[in-house]
Motif scaffolding. Structure first.
Motif, PDB file in Angstrom:
ATOM      1  N   VAL A  35      12.086 -12.469 -57.706  1.00 32.24           N
ATOM      2  CA  VAL A  35      10.950 -12.939 -56.879  1.00 32.24           C
ATOM      3  C   VAL A  35      11.354 -13.212 -55.444  1.00 32.24           C
ATOM      4  O   VAL A  35      10.510 -13.509 -54.607  1.00 32.24           O
ATOM      5  CB  VAL A  35      10.283 -14.204 -57.476  1.00 32.24           C
ATOM      6  CG1 VAL A  35       9.739 -13.919 -58.845  1.00 32.24           C
ATOM      7  CG2 VAL A  35      11.242 -15.369 -57.533  1.00 32.24           C
ATOM      8  N   GLY A  36      12.633 -13.125 -55.132  1.00 34.29           N
ATOM      9  CA  GLY A  36      13.028 -13.311 -53.731  1.00 34.29           C
ATOM     10  C   GLY A  36      13.225 -14.767 -53.370  1.00 34.29           C
ATOM     11  O   GLY A  36      12.746 -15.203 -52.342  1.00 34.29           O
ATOM     12  N   THR A  37      13.886 -15.520 -54.247  1.00 32.97           N
ATOM     13  CA  THR A  37      14.223 -16.893 -53.873  1.00 32.97           C
ATOM     14  C   THR A  37      15.653 -17.166 -54.336  1.00 32.97           C
ATOM     15  O   THR A  37      16.359 -16.216 -54.684  1.00 32.97           O
ATOM     16  CB  THR A  37      13.197 -17.877 -54.471  1.00 32.97           C
ATOM     17  OG1 THR A  37      13.494 -19.178 -54.020  1.00 32.97           O
ATOM     18  CG2 THR A  37      13.163 -17.859 -55.986  1.00 32.97           C
ATOM     19  N   GLU A 191      -1.644 -12.605 -45.534  1.00 36.59           N
ATOM     20  CA  GLU A 191      -0.841 -11.584 -46.209  1.00 36.59           C
ATOM     21  C   GLU A 191      -0.274 -10.601 -45.175  1.00 36.59           C
ATOM     22  O   GLU A 191       0.789 -10.050 -45.343  1.00 36.59           O
ATOM     23  CB  GLU A 191      -1.702 -10.806 -47.215  1.00 36.59           C
ATOM     24  CG  GLU A 191      -2.437 -11.647 -48.210  1.00 36.59           C
ATOM     25  CD  GLU A 191      -1.539 -12.242 -49.301  1.00 36.59           C
ATOM     26  OE1 GLU A 191      -2.023 -13.094 -50.044  1.00 36.59           O
ATOM     27  OE2 GLU A 191      -0.370 -11.843 -49.384  1.00 36.59           O
ATOM     28  N   LEU A 192      -1.041 -10.394 -44.095  1.00 32.32           N
ATOM     29  CA  LEU A 192      -0.587  -9.456 -43.063  1.00 32.32           C
ATOM     30  C   LEU A 192       0.623 -10.015 -42.314  1.00 32.32           C
ATOM     31  O   LEU A 192       1.482  -9.270 -41.874  1.00 32.32           O
ATOM     32  CB  LEU A 192      -1.709  -9.174 -42.072  1.00 32.32           C
ATOM     33  CG  LEU A 192      -2.872  -8.338 -42.598  1.00 32.32           C
ATOM     34  CD1 LEU A 192      -3.982  -8.276 -41.564  1.00 32.32           C
ATOM     35  CD2 LEU A 192      -2.409  -6.923 -42.951  1.00 32.32           C
ATOM     36  N   GLU A 193       0.674 -11.343 -42.173  1.00 33.28           N
ATOM     37  CA  GLU A 193       1.777 -11.942 -41.416  1.00 33.28           C
ATOM     38  C   GLU A 193       3.119 -11.701 -42.109  1.00 33.28           C
ATOM     39  O   GLU A 193       4.148 -11.574 -41.468  1.00 33.28           O
ATOM     40  CB  GLU A 193       1.532 -13.434 -41.220  1.00 33.28           C
ATOM     41  CG  GLU A 193       0.380 -13.675 -40.271  1.00 33.28           C
ATOM     42  CD  GLU A 193       0.041 -15.139 -40.068  1.00 33.28           C
ATOM     43  OE1 GLU A 193      -0.981 -15.407 -39.430  1.00 33.28           O
ATOM     44  OE2 GLU A 193       0.798 -15.999 -40.549  1.00 33.28           O
ATOM     45  N   THR A 194       3.097 -11.628 -43.434  1.00 35.59           N
ATOM     46  CA  THR A 194       4.356 -11.306 -44.141  1.00 35.59           C
ATOM     47  C   THR A 194       4.778  -9.882 -43.816  1.00 35.59           C
ATOM     48  O   THR A 194       5.935  -9.601 -43.581  1.00 35.59           O
ATOM     49  CB  THR A 194       4.157 -11.429 -45.660  1.00 35.59           C
ATOM     50  OG1 THR A 194       3.423 -12.584 -45.962  1.00 35.59           O
ATOM     51  CG2 THR A 194       5.455 -11.400 -46.404  1.00 35.59           C
ATOM     52  N   LEU A 195       3.785  -8.974 -43.794  1.00 33.11           N
ATOM     53  CA  LEU A 195       4.106  -7.573 -43.500  1.00 33.11           C
ATOM     54  C   LEU A 195       4.675  -7.432 -42.099  1.00 33.11           C
ATOM     55  O   LEU A 195       5.684  -6.761 -41.896  1.00 33.11           O
ATOM     56  CB  LEU A 195       2.854  -6.704 -43.612  1.00 33.11           C
ATOM     57  CG  LEU A 195       2.465  -6.203 -44.995  1.00 33.11           C
ATOM     58  CD1 LEU A 195       1.256  -5.299 -44.895  1.00 33.11           C
ATOM     59  CD2 LEU A 195       3.612  -5.472 -45.671  1.00 33.11           C
ATOM     60  N   SER A 196       4.027  -8.063 -41.124  1.00 36.79           N
ATOM     61  CA  SER A 196       4.479  -7.873 -39.738  1.00 36.79           C
ATOM     62  C   SER A 196       5.902  -8.386 -39.578  1.00 36.79           C
ATOM     63  O   SER A 196       6.693  -7.775 -38.845  1.00 36.79           O
ATOM     64  CB  SER A 196       3.535  -8.548 -38.744  1.00 36.79           C
ATOM     65  OG  SER A 196       3.410  -9.932 -38.990  1.00 36.79           O
ATOM     66  N   TYR A 197       6.258  -9.459 -40.282  1.00 38.43           N
ATOM     67  CA  TYR A 197       7.640  -9.938 -40.202  1.00 38.43           C
ATOM     68  C   TYR A 197       8.598  -8.833 -40.639  1.00 38.43           C
ATOM     69  O   TYR A 197       9.529  -8.468 -39.937  1.00 38.43           O
ATOM     70  CB  TYR A 197       7.862 -11.185 -41.069  1.00 38.43           C
ATOM     71  CG  TYR A 197       9.339 -11.470 -41.207  1.00 38.43           C
ATOM     72  CD1 TYR A 197      10.055 -11.047 -42.320  1.00 38.43           C
ATOM     73  CD2 TYR A 197      10.033 -12.058 -40.157  1.00 38.43           C
ATOM     74  CE1 TYR A 197      11.427 -11.222 -42.388  1.00 38.43           C
ATOM     75  CE2 TYR A 197      11.407 -12.248 -40.218  1.00 38.43           C
ATOM     76  CZ  TYR A 197      12.095 -11.824 -41.325  1.00 38.43           C
ATOM     77  OH  TYR A 197      13.448 -11.988 -41.406  1.00 38.43           O
ATOM     78  N   PHE A 198       8.338  -8.266 -41.835  1.00 36.82           N
ATOM     79  CA  PHE A 198       9.288  -7.282 -42.363  1.00 36.82           C
ATOM     80  C   PHE A 198       9.281  -5.995 -41.568  1.00 36.82           C
ATOM     81  O   PHE A 198      10.304  -5.341 -41.424  1.00 36.82           O
ATOM     82  CB  PHE A 198       9.021  -7.010 -43.849  1.00 36.82           C
ATOM     83  CG  PHE A 198       9.483  -8.134 -44.725  1.00 36.82           C
ATOM     84  CD1 PHE A 198       8.565  -9.001 -45.281  1.00 36.82           C
ATOM     85  CD2 PHE A 198      10.831  -8.353 -44.944  1.00 36.82           C
ATOM     86  CE1 PHE A 198       8.991 -10.070 -46.064  1.00 36.82           C
ATOM     87  CE2 PHE A 198      11.268  -9.414 -45.731  1.00 36.82           C
ATOM     88  CZ  PHE A 198      10.341 -10.285 -46.284  1.00 36.82           C
ATOM     89  N   LEU A 199       8.151  -5.615 -41.016  1.00 33.41           N
ATOM     90  CA  LEU A 199       8.120  -4.377 -40.224  1.00 33.41           C
ATOM     91  C   LEU A 199       8.914  -4.555 -38.941  1.00 33.41           C
ATOM     92  O   LEU A 199       9.565  -3.645 -38.474  1.00 33.41           O
ATOM     93  CB  LEU A 199       6.688  -3.991 -39.891  1.00 33.41           C
ATOM     94  CG  LEU A 199       5.796  -3.715 -41.086  1.00 33.41           C
ATOM     95  CD1 LEU A 199       4.545  -2.985 -40.643  1.00 33.41           C
ATOM     96  CD2 LEU A 199       6.487  -2.920 -42.161  1.00 33.41           C
ATOM     97  N   SER A 200       8.870  -5.764 -38.375  1.00 34.03           N
ATOM     98  CA  SER A 200       9.602  -5.951 -37.117  1.00 34.03           C
ATOM     99  C   SER A 200      11.094  -6.093 -37.383  1.00 34.03           C
ATOM    100  O   SER A 200      11.907  -5.778 -36.549  1.00 34.03           O
ATOM    101  CB  SER A 200       9.087  -7.183 -36.394  1.00 34.03           C
ATOM    102  OG  SER A 200       9.392  -8.323 -37.158  1.00 34.03           O
ATOM    103  N   SER A 204      13.369  -4.552 -45.834  1.00 33.95           N
ATOM    104  CA  SER A 204      12.360  -4.957 -46.811  1.00 33.95           C
ATOM    105  C   SER A 204      13.053  -5.462 -48.057  1.00 33.95           C
ATOM    106  O   SER A 204      14.107  -4.984 -48.417  1.00 33.95           O
ATOM    107  CB  SER A 204      11.435  -3.790 -47.132  1.00 33.95           C
ATOM    108  OG  SER A 204      11.651  -3.274 -48.413  1.00 33.95           O
ATOM    109  N   THR A 205      12.456  -6.494 -48.677  1.00 41.92           N
ATOM    110  CA  THR A 205      13.035  -7.004 -49.948  1.00 41.92           C
ATOM    111  C   THR A 205      12.178  -6.564 -51.103  1.00 41.92           C
ATOM    112  O   THR A 205      11.002  -6.310 -50.943  1.00 41.92           O
ATOM    113  CB  THR A 205      13.049  -8.536 -49.975  1.00 41.92           C
ATOM    114  OG1 THR A 205      11.735  -8.988 -49.662  1.00 41.92           O
ATOM    115  CG2 THR A 205      14.058  -9.112 -49.018  1.00 41.92           C
TER     116      THR A 205
END
Ligand SMILES: NC(=O)c1ccc[n+]([C@@H]2O[C@H](COP(=O)([O-])OP(=O)(O)OC[C@H]3O[C@@H](n4cnc5c(N)ncnc54)[C@H](O)[C@@H]3O)[C@@H](O)[C@H]2O)c1
Ligand SMILES: NC(=O)c1ccc[n+]([C@@H]2O[C@H](COP(=O)([O-])OP(=O)(O)OC[C@H]3O[C@@H](n4cnc5c(N)ncnc54)[C@H](O)[C@@H]3O)[C@@H](O)[C@H]2O)c1
Lengths: 205, 205
Positions: A35-37, A191-200, A204-205
């Motif tokens: 789960v990524g923790t 939900e989009l804010e998580t995507l923008s973090y990983f795209l920048s 990706s996890t």
């Protein structure tokens, strides 16, 4: 009082566990990676609720699933009311995730005379005036608000008068409910804010 | 690789910070209480990204907001494509949360001949056949899937061919994307699981 974020993680663990056979044993490290923790966070989250691991080995998948299902009160049936049978409301009514055995939308309401009395996704649309009496009659404890923002507070007041204990609010406005009612606001743009973090980050996890 | 759950918490901190004046200073304990986590978790989350606190005092609201906005890459403009202009898709198009300056839905697609060519929420519906060429032309990096489950994998493949780096998937099905593409699945029924926990506990945070 358990923090909401901890409860949300339990839902995430439960979904991850569903991918494994019942008799498998998973270490807290394996569950953390899924789960990524961190494994410390997994152990801390689960011991909030009790000792469910096998010392030195980890968690029995079947047993941990059962425990989390019980902790999240998913081993009973909740009746729901949905108010605001528009685009979002109708999409939620048709969604398989809202037709599970533990959550059943039992009554739907709107204030549009053209919608009141017609059947949408198998349920008759009732007038908002009928919220309080319908909720008491069916023992409905959870309300979903999918109305425009300006109607949300009035709808919340009607749901509270009808005896709801929890409200899932999609309208983009802050609503006030009594202390004893649990309010959860949903904002899908987060939900989009998580995507923008990983795209920048380019990872990706 | 930062865990997704940590990034999600940053979004939650950002929303909490927006309720305060810029020059206020908040301790990690105050921020933790606002979102329902521990002050150790707040400090751990933020130090992943750098040292932003004033030792012994806490975080300057304006400065921390700016830092998190930069970390989440919200200080730039992301172009989005939405595929499946049905009930949920149209509700998202009309939602103020998807019209913020940092996220703009730039192109919408469907495979229903009755919808292709008509304008919905200000955008012309294009055929799914045009996904790859449209995404390359506009430099669209994020795709949103709001189609039925059986269409989702094909749509994901088209988005990837068009060069997207991130996908927000609402269809209730597991989709496979290349390692370099960040996939985020949304399941609104998980929001209900948080409610059922608190209703059965009889408490609320
Ligand atoms: N939180 C999110 O992520 C998210 C995403 C999309 C939409 N939304 C929000 O959800 C809400 C619904 O969006 P939509 O696109 O379905 O809108 P819509 O206009 O299609 O539907 C709104 C419905 O509410 C009904 N309504 C209006 N006033 C009412 C009242 N006083 N009592 C009962 N019913 C009433 C209308 O008759 C209509 O059926 C909006 O507030 C929108 O901003 C939230
Ligand atoms: N994740 C959640 O929490 C959640 C909540 C509600 C609905 N949903 C899901 O969202 C999806 C959409 O739900 P809805 O109620 O809007 O359905 P809908 O039938 O109203 O809309 C689906 C749209 O997709 C289009 N479509 C079908 N096949 C396509 C293809 N191959 N390419 C492009 N477009 C295609 C249809 O023409 C239609 O416009 C469903 O999969 C539903 O299960 C998810």
């Amino acid at each position: 009082r358990v923090p909401e974020i901890t409860v949300e993680r339990l839902s995430i663990y439960l979904r991850a566990l569903k991918k494994f056979p019942e008799e498998k044993v998973l270490s807290s490290q394996e569950l953390a990676e899924l789960v990524g923790t961190t494994d410390a966070q997994v152990r801390k989250d689960i011991t909030y609720f009790g000792e469910f691991g096998i010392p030195g080995q980890g968690y029995h998948v079947g047993k941990l699933k059962e425990e989390i299902t019980h902790i999240l009160a998913l081993d009973r049936e909740w009746e729901l009311a949905l108010v605001g049978v528009g685009k979002l409301g109708t999409a939620l009514l048709a969604y398989p995730g809202f037709k599970k055995k533990e959550f059943r939308i039992r009554a739907i309401f709107d204030n549009d005379p053209k919608k009141i009395g017609i059947r949408i996704e198998g349920l008759i649309v009732r007038s908002v005036e009928k919220i309080s009496e319908t909720l008491s009659r069916y023992g409905i404890k959870i309300g979903i608000i999918t109305t425009p923002a300006e109607a949300a507070q009035d709808v919340a007041d009607r749901l509270v008068r009808g005896g709801v204990k929890g409200i899932l609010n999609f309208a983009p406005v802050r609503i006030i409910v009594p202390e004893k009612v649990k309010l959860k606001n949903v904002d899908l743009s987060m939900e989009l804010e998580t995507l923008s973090y990983f795209l920048s980050e380019g990872t990706s996890t």
